[in-house]
Design an enzyme around this catalytic site. Structure first.
Site, PDB file in Angstrom:
ATOM      1  N   LYS A   1      44.986   5.222  -9.620  1.00  0.00           N
ATOM      2  CA  LYS A   1      46.239   5.580  -8.957  1.00  0.00           C
ATOM      3  C   LYS A   1      46.227   5.205  -7.474  1.00  0.00           C
ATOM      4  O   LYS A   1      47.261   4.893  -6.900  1.00  0.00           O
ATOM      5  CB  LYS A   1      46.521   7.081  -9.095  1.00  0.00           C
ATOM      6  CG  LYS A   1      46.724   7.583 -10.516  1.00  0.00           C
ATOM      7  CD  LYS A   1      47.979   7.035 -11.135  1.00  0.00           C
ATOM      8  CE  LYS A   1      48.435   7.771 -12.392  1.00  0.00           C
ATOM      9  NZ  LYS A   1      47.430   8.047 -13.394  1.00  0.00           N
TER      10      LYS A   1
ATOM     11  N   SER B   1      39.863   4.031 -16.402  1.00  0.00           N
ATOM     12  CA  SER B   1      40.883   4.266 -15.373  1.00  0.00           C
ATOM     13  C   SER B   1      40.584   5.454 -14.465  1.00  0.00           C
ATOM     14  O   SER B   1      41.131   5.537 -13.366  1.00  0.00           O
ATOM     15  CB  SER B   1      42.254   4.442 -16.028  1.00  0.00           C
ATOM     16  OG  SER B   1      42.206   5.451 -17.018  1.00  0.00           O
TER      17      SER B   1
ATOM     18  N   GLU C   1      55.826  12.309  -8.237  1.00  0.00           N
ATOM     19  CA  GLU C   1      55.685  13.138  -9.426  1.00  0.00           C
ATOM     20  C   GLU C   1      54.231  13.028  -9.848  1.00  0.00           C
ATOM     21  O   GLU C   1      53.562  12.058  -9.523  1.00  0.00           O
ATOM     22  CB  GLU C   1      56.589  12.626 -10.544  1.00  0.00           C
ATOM     23  CG  GLU C   1      56.016  11.461 -11.370  1.00  0.00           C
ATOM     24  CD  GLU C   1      55.760  10.195 -10.564  1.00  0.00           C
ATOM     25  OE1 GLU C   1      56.399  10.004  -9.515  1.00  0.00           O
ATOM     26  OE2 GLU C   1      54.909   9.383 -10.983  1.00  0.00           O
TER      27      GLU C   1
HETATM   28  C1  LIG Z   1      47.639   8.600 -14.704  1.00  0.00           C
HETATM   29  C2  LIG Z   1      46.476   8.153 -15.463  1.00  0.00           C
HETATM   30  C3  LIG Z   1      46.597   7.337 -16.602  1.00  0.00           C
HETATM   31  C4  LIG Z   1      47.914   6.985 -17.209  1.00  0.00           C
HETATM   32  O1  LIG Z   1      48.793   6.271 -16.380  1.00  0.00           O
HETATM   33  P1  LIG Z   1      49.042   4.731 -16.520  1.00  0.00           P
HETATM   34  O2  LIG Z   1      50.202   4.501 -15.618  1.00  0.00           O
HETATM   35  O3  LIG Z   1      49.368   4.456 -17.969  1.00  0.00           O
HETATM   36  O4  LIG Z   1      47.820   4.029 -16.092  1.00  0.00           O
HETATM   37  C5  LIG Z   1      45.454   6.873 -17.201  1.00  0.00           C
HETATM   38  N1  LIG Z   1      44.229   7.210 -16.743  1.00  0.00           N
HETATM   39  C6  LIG Z   1      44.073   8.004 -15.667  1.00  0.00           C
HETATM   40  C7  LIG Z   1      42.693   8.335 -15.220  1.00  0.00           C
HETATM   41  C8  LIG Z   1      45.176   8.503 -14.996  1.00  0.00           C
HETATM   42  O5  LIG Z   1      45.000   9.289 -13.929  1.00  0.00           O
END
Ligand SMILES: *Cc1c(COP(=O)(O)O)cnc(C)c1O
Length: 386
Positions: free
Chosen positions: A84, A371, A106
């Protein structure tokens, strides 16, 4: 930057937002061409964010799968613990350029709220974050983080009290305060230019993967896997690879085993409009937005970014859904085999990568975008495995 991806995308918004979206698009286009902006973005991504992130060989997980090699793109090591940051930094610098003193955002899992609060503090914005009450409950550590970083967390009590409702409230705020406020949207969703702009800021993920793959192997990986909530980490991985030979696999939240919807818009939804954009949406027969269900707050969203809808229909990317129970298994594999506590969102992608690795020869290489890290999910995981 396209307004549409095939039939998908666009900007279905009230009249009052049209000038703000045009202003944002102009500012973003100018910033992309400005070497000073690009230099500052790259320097802060390095010194504040910790980029570039490594590509890590998951040796014991690969042995467990018994097939293709599994490599992890370590976005969990980015400052704040998730990808993010990449988007929040880009949009924060853009908001400063536009002279807006206030940021709103948000948040679902709380990761985007934390990223926005960090950028808000570092660049000196007044920051307010809308968060559904249900999400505040299941992601408490992130609520505290945001507050300690000086942001105000605004509880959302409407609807299902999760991400969709938080976006509604943030859009409402933006309409009222558009002159002073930038809406720092956290995923590749919403009206144009957000899907293209967020994909652009997140594409650093895919570009780094391709660069390191070329250096290590002299060729791109065979398969890239990423989880899909709104779709920003996945599109950041896929977008730079869309004209290469790399197979692309997006993994949605299937919800608990036996659940009919989960939060899998691309695999179980149909085209419709949500939050100003035309894309796949989970809806009931009369077109009402369906209630979603997932163990991971970050994937718990009824919509998905329009570029994914396009890649799906074009057959360029494949999308599947993974159930809560399997994501939890993958969480434990990564913890016990690799010494990494992943977030529950990418745990869905890890499971899919292991299934794919099993079917593929040892000479193939799979890159999974990890992620985010799992600290925020320890309570949920602890309760689930108890
Ligand atoms: C917010 C989040 C996601 C999902 O959001 P995307 O916009 O689909 O990437 C996935 N993994 C983590 C660790 C997140 O914080």
């Amino acid at each position: 930057m396209p307004r549409r991806f095939g039939a998908y995308g666009g900007a279905y918004v009230p009249e009052t937002l049209v000038p703000a979206l045009s202003e944002l698009e102009r500012a973003w286009r100018a910033a992309r061409r400005d070497p000073a902006f690009r230099r500052e973005l790259a320097e802060r991504a390095r010194s504040f964010g910790g980029r570039p992130t490594p590509l890590h060989f998951a040796e014991r997980l690969t042995a467990r799968a018994g097939g293709a090699e599994i490599w992890l793109k370590r976005e969990d090591l980015v400052h704040g613990g998730a990808h993010k940051f990449n988007n929040a930094l880009g949009q924060g610098l853009l908001a400063r350029r536009m002279g807006k003193p206030r940021l709103i955002a948000e948040t679902g899992a709380g990761q985007h709220g934390v990223a926005t609060a960090m950028i808000g503090a570092a660049l000196g914005f007044a920051t307010e974050v809308y968060m559904g009450e249900v999400d505040m409950e299941r992601q408490r550590p992130n609520v505290l983080r945001m507050e300690l970083l000086g942001a105000r967390v605004r509880p959302v009590r409407t609807g299902q009290r999760t991400l969709k409702d938080a976006i509604n409230e943030a859009l409402r705020d933006w309409i009222t305060n558009v002159r002073t406020t930038h809406y720092l949207l956290g995923s590749a969703v919403g009206p144009h230019p957000f899907p293209s702009m967020v994909a652009d800021f997140q594409s650093v993920i895919g570009r780094e993967i391709l660069r390191e793959a070329r250096r290590r192997w002299g060729r791109p990986p065979h398969l890239a896997v990423a989880c899909v909530g709104g779709g920003s980490n996945a599109i950041g991985t896929f977008h730079p690879m869309r004209r290469t030979s790399v197979e692309l696999l997006g993994v949605e939240a299937g919800g608990p085993r036996g659940s009919t919807v989960g939060a899998a818009s691309l695999t179980r939804g149909r085209p419709g409009i949500l939050h100003g954009s035309y894309s796949y949406v989970l809806q009931d027969r009369s077109g009402e937005i369906a209630d979603t269900q997932s163990i991971s707050a970050g994937l718990d969203y009824a919509g998905v970014g329009p570029e994914h809808a396009y890649l799906r229909d074009a057959g360029r990317a494949r999308y599947i859904a993974v159930h809560d129970e399997d994501a939890l298994r993958a969480f434990r594999w990564l913890a016990e085999d690799e010494g990494i506590l992943p977030a529950l969102e990418p745990s869905h992608a890890i499971y899919a990568a292991v299934v794919e690795a099993r079917r593929r020869p040892k000479r193939q290489r799979i890159v999974v975008t990890l992620s985010g890290r799992g600290d925020k999910d320890l309570e949920v995981v602890g309760r689930a495995v108890a």
